[in-house]
Write an enzyme that holds these catalytic residues in place. Sequence first.
Site, PDB file in Angstrom:
ATOM      1  N   ASN A 134       4.442  -8.680   2.954  1.00 15.33           N
ATOM      2  CA  ASN A 134       4.030  -9.374   1.558  1.00 15.33           C
ATOM      3  C   ASN A 134       3.943  -8.142   0.544  1.00 15.33           C
ATOM      4  O   ASN A 134       3.494  -8.526  -0.699  1.00 15.33           O
ATOM      5  CB  ASN A 134       2.974 -10.085   1.686  1.00 15.33           C
ATOM      6  CG  ASN A 134       1.563  -9.479   1.936  1.00 15.33           C
ATOM      7  OD1 ASN A 134       1.697  -8.123   2.127  1.00 15.33           O
ATOM      8  ND2 ASN A 134       0.374 -10.281   2.044  1.00 15.33           N
ATOM      9  N   HIS A 136       2.089  -5.629   0.326  1.00 14.02           N
ATOM     10  CA  HIS A 136       0.794  -4.817   0.261  1.00 14.02           C
ATOM     11  C   HIS A 136       0.951  -3.454   0.497  1.00 14.02           C
ATOM     12  O   HIS A 136       1.748  -2.881   1.105  1.00 14.02           O
ATOM     13  CB  HIS A 136      -0.474  -5.604   1.039  1.00 14.02           C
ATOM     14  CG  HIS A 136      -0.359  -5.261   2.529  1.00 14.02           C
ATOM     15  ND1 HIS A 136      -0.651  -6.419   3.325  1.00 14.02           N
ATOM     16  CD2 HIS A 136      -0.051  -4.261   3.231  1.00 14.02           C
ATOM     17  CE1 HIS A 136      -0.647  -5.951   4.609  1.00 14.02           C
ATOM     18  NE2 HIS A 136      -0.405  -4.416   4.345  1.00 14.02           N
ATOM     19  N   GLU A 141      -3.694  -6.934  -0.994  1.00 17.72           N
ATOM     20  CA  GLU A 141      -2.828  -8.007  -1.074  1.00 17.72           C
ATOM     21  C   GLU A 141      -2.381  -8.359  -2.487  1.00 17.72           C
ATOM     22  O   GLU A 141      -2.791  -7.980  -3.509  1.00 17.72           O
ATOM     23  CB  GLU A 141      -3.553  -9.201  -0.446  1.00 17.72           C
ATOM     24  CG  GLU A 141      -4.262  -8.656   1.013  1.00 17.72           C
ATOM     25  CD  GLU A 141      -3.074  -8.919   2.037  1.00 17.72           C
ATOM     26  OE1 GLU A 141      -2.008  -8.624   1.737  1.00 17.72           O
ATOM     27  OE2 GLU A 141      -3.556  -8.984   3.260  1.00 17.72           O
TER      28      GLU A 141
HETATM   29  C1  GLP Z   1      -1.614  -2.770   7.750  1.00 15.85           C
HETATM   30  C2  GLP Z   1      -1.864  -1.817   6.611  1.00 15.85           C
HETATM   31  C3  GLP Z   1      -1.119  -1.222   5.836  1.00 15.85           C
HETATM   32  C4  GLP Z   1       0.247  -1.107   6.451  1.00 15.85           C
HETATM   33  C5  GLP Z   1       0.973  -2.244   6.938  1.00 15.85           C
HETATM   34  C6  GLP Z   1       2.176  -2.297   7.628  1.00 15.85           C
HETATM   35  O1  GLP Z   1      -1.780  -4.058   7.074  1.00 15.85           O
HETATM   36  N1  GLP Z   1      -3.202  -1.838   6.137  1.00 15.85           N
HETATM   37  O2  GLP Z   1      -1.559   0.241   5.355  1.00 15.85           O
HETATM   38  O3  GLP Z   1       1.323  -0.418   5.581  1.00 15.85           O
HETATM   39  O4  GLP Z   1      -0.165  -2.839   7.759  1.00 15.85           O
HETATM   40  O5  GLP Z   1       2.157  -1.958   9.099  1.00 15.85           O
HETATM   41  P1  GLP Z   1       3.222  -1.630   9.922  1.00 15.85           P
HETATM   42  O6  GLP Z   1       3.428   0.108   9.536  1.00 15.85           O
HETATM   43  O7  GLP Z   1       2.689  -1.464  11.254  1.00 15.85           O
HETATM   44  O8  GLP Z   1       4.426  -2.322   9.887  1.00 15.85           O
END
Ligand code: GLP
Length: 242
Positions: A134, A136, A141
């Site tokens: 999304n 973030h 968020e």
């Molecule tokens: C979490 C973390 C983020 C990260 C995101 C994506 O929510 N707080 O900092 O970028 O997940 O995660 P992934 O790298 O596992 O796709």
Amino acid sequence: MNLTDKGLKIIKVADKQEGGKKAFELIKEALENGAEVFGLATGSTPETLYKEIRDSSLDFSDKKAVNLDEYIGLAPDHPQSYHTFMKEHLFDMKPFKETHIPNGLADEETEPNRYDEVIEKNPIDVQILGIGTNAHIGFNEPGTSFESTTQKVALTQDTIEANKRYFDSEKDVPRYAFSMGIKSIMSAKKIILIAYGENKAKAIEDTVNGAVTEAVPSSVLQQHDDVTLILDEAAASKLELN
Ligand code: GLP
């Protein structure tokens, strides 16, 4: 490497192994140029970067690490805490002089200020970011103010769903986190955002080509003058690159 009209640098890679190597080269270059404070991220995305760092001879023993976020309610030694993630992927094998991560068990009133003071005392030279589906960044968020500093955030259902793979069940995923704010992220001198996979393609398209709006947290990066995106084909698939 391409330069988009917004000035974000984009490096396309074949896969997360190559992405880890490219990100590592940028970290190495930053280190050689005198970077002292490294803003670090969790999630699956930076894992290959951390492996490159672990396997390298780079010395971080007089450098500092400042992490983006932590789940509220998880003790530092909880298996799914971001403290544990960082120890297992990096800090246990590659020691830093100081490592900072919000404390998920700390007082919710005082922890944001304490962490802002940490960031103020340790201005971030290079910030690693992943991105949520999304859009973030950290745990900021959609709808988070671009002026935000560290705060308690409520995770959206999208994020809870995306992160449940690390927990026994969805109900075990914490609903709140402490996250460095968007203003703090933007204060980093250099930002490296990494994204892999088709489920990030829309967020990346919005980051690069969309309107700058608090509805898309990562779109704020268009206002930073030193951002490099490292993307695999799938994450870059909605961008038109030469
Ligand atoms: C979490 C973390 C983020 C990260 C995101 C994506 O929510 N707080 O900092 O970028 O997940 O995660 P992934 O790298 O596992 O796709």
